[in-house]
Write a protein that holds these residues in place. Structure first.
Motif, PDB file in Angstrom:
ATOM      1  N   UNK A   1       0.882  -1.170   0.000  1.00 11.64           N
ATOM      2  CA  UNK A   1       0.000   0.000   0.000  1.00 11.64           C
ATOM      3  C   UNK A   1       0.915   1.214   0.000  1.00 11.64           C
ATOM      4  N   UNK A   2       0.779   2.056  -1.028  1.00 12.56           N
ATOM      5  CA  UNK A   2       1.629   3.249  -1.171  1.00 12.56           C
ATOM      6  C   UNK A   2       3.111   2.883  -1.023  1.00 12.56           C
ATOM      7  N   UNK A   3       3.501   1.793  -1.684  1.00 13.99           N
ATOM      8  CA  UNK A   3       4.881   1.285  -1.728  1.00 13.99           C
ATOM      9  C   UNK A   3       5.396   0.751  -0.398  1.00 13.99           C
ATOM     10  N   UNK A   4       4.521   0.555   0.584  1.00 18.85           N
ATOM     11  CA  UNK A   4       4.920  -0.033   1.864  1.00 18.85           C
ATOM     12  C   UNK A   4       4.315  -1.432   1.951  1.00 18.85           C
TER      13      UNK A   4
ATOM     14  N   UNK B   1       6.880  -9.013 -12.075  1.00 20.90           N
ATOM     15  CA  UNK B   1       5.840  -8.186 -12.678  1.00 20.90           C
ATOM     16  C   UNK B   1       4.995  -7.639 -11.543  1.00 20.90           C
ATOM     17  N   UNK B   2       4.277  -6.579 -11.824  1.00 20.66           N
ATOM     18  CA  UNK B   2       3.425  -6.007 -10.786  1.00 20.66           C
ATOM     19  C   UNK B   2       2.197  -5.383 -11.417  1.00 20.66           C
ATOM     20  N   UNK B   3       1.175  -5.182 -10.595  1.00 23.87           N
ATOM     21  CA  UNK B   3      -0.014  -4.463 -11.015  1.00 23.87           C
ATOM     22  C   UNK B   3      -0.492  -3.663  -9.818  1.00 23.87           C
ATOM     23  N   UNK B   4      -1.285  -2.634 -10.084  1.00 27.99           N
ATOM     24  CA  UNK B   4      -1.734  -1.792  -8.980  1.00 27.99           C
ATOM     25  C   UNK B   4      -3.149  -1.298  -9.215  1.00 27.99           C
TER      26      UNK B   4
ATOM     27  N   UNK C   1     -11.500   5.486   5.851  1.00 21.98           N
ATOM     28  CA  UNK C   1     -10.936   6.525   4.991  1.00 21.98           C
ATOM     29  C   UNK C   1      -9.415   6.362   4.885  1.00 21.98           C
ATOM     30  N   UNK C   2      -8.765   6.003   6.004  1.00 24.73           N
ATOM     31  CA  UNK C   2      -7.303   5.862   5.979  1.00 24.73           C
ATOM     32  C   UNK C   2      -6.813   4.659   5.171  1.00 24.73           C
ATOM     33  N   UNK C   3      -7.737   3.789   4.731  1.00 26.16           N
ATOM     34  CA  UNK C   3      -7.354   2.684   3.843  1.00 26.16           C
ATOM     35  C   UNK C   3      -7.217   3.143   2.400  1.00 26.16           C
ATOM     36  N   UNK C   4      -7.584   4.384   2.093  1.00 23.60           N
ATOM     37  CA  UNK C   4      -7.423   4.917   0.742  1.00 23.60           C
ATOM     38  C   UNK C   4      -5.946   4.904   0.360  1.00 23.60           C
ATOM     39  N   UNK C   5      -5.668   4.598  -0.900  1.00 20.46           N
ATOM     40  CA  UNK C   5      -4.284   4.607  -1.360  1.00 20.46           C
ATOM     41  C   UNK C   5      -4.108   3.735  -2.579  1.00 20.46           C
ATOM     42  N   UNK C   6      -2.863   3.605  -3.006  1.00 19.11           N
ATOM     43  CA  UNK C   6      -2.512   2.774  -4.146  1.00 19.11           C
ATOM     44  C   UNK C   6      -2.024   1.422  -3.635  1.00 19.11           C
TER      45      UNK C   6
END
Length: 95
Positions: A34-37, A80-83, A63-68
């Motif tokens: 999540x957000x590169x973590x 390989x990766x996907x997001x 709300x704090x679960x929002x992210x990439x």
């Protein structure tokens, strides 16, 4: 790797399920971020890898679960990766 849907718009309390279908051998190691973590399992986060599909389940989103969120698959021949983006909209309250 089959890509996950690019974005999700959710309300607090809903559940999210992200999944990536993977093909390849030898053994594939899957990591979710999540957000590169790097994510770890918790009461609300579950990760599984069954039948060549990596799944991330998030229950009772806030709300704090929002992210990439991204899934990275690695084996001896490459990676390989996907997001996907998750946006959890807060509920408005009037006083």
């Amino acid at each position: 790797m089959k890509k996950v849907d690019p974005s999700y718009l959710m309300l607090p309390g809903e559940s999210a399920r992200l999944h990536c279908r993977l093909k390849g051998s030898p053994v594939i190691q899957v990591t979710w971020f999540k957000n590169n973590k790097e994510l770890t399992e918790s009461n609300t986060i579950r990760m599984s890898f069954v039948n060549s599909e990596a799944v991330l389940d998030i229950t009772d989103v806030k709300v704090e679960d929002s992210g990439t969120y991204s899934c990275e698959a690695v084996n001896d021949v490459g990676s390989d990766s996907c997001s996907a983006e998750i946006v959890v909209k807060g509920l408005l309250t009037w006083s």
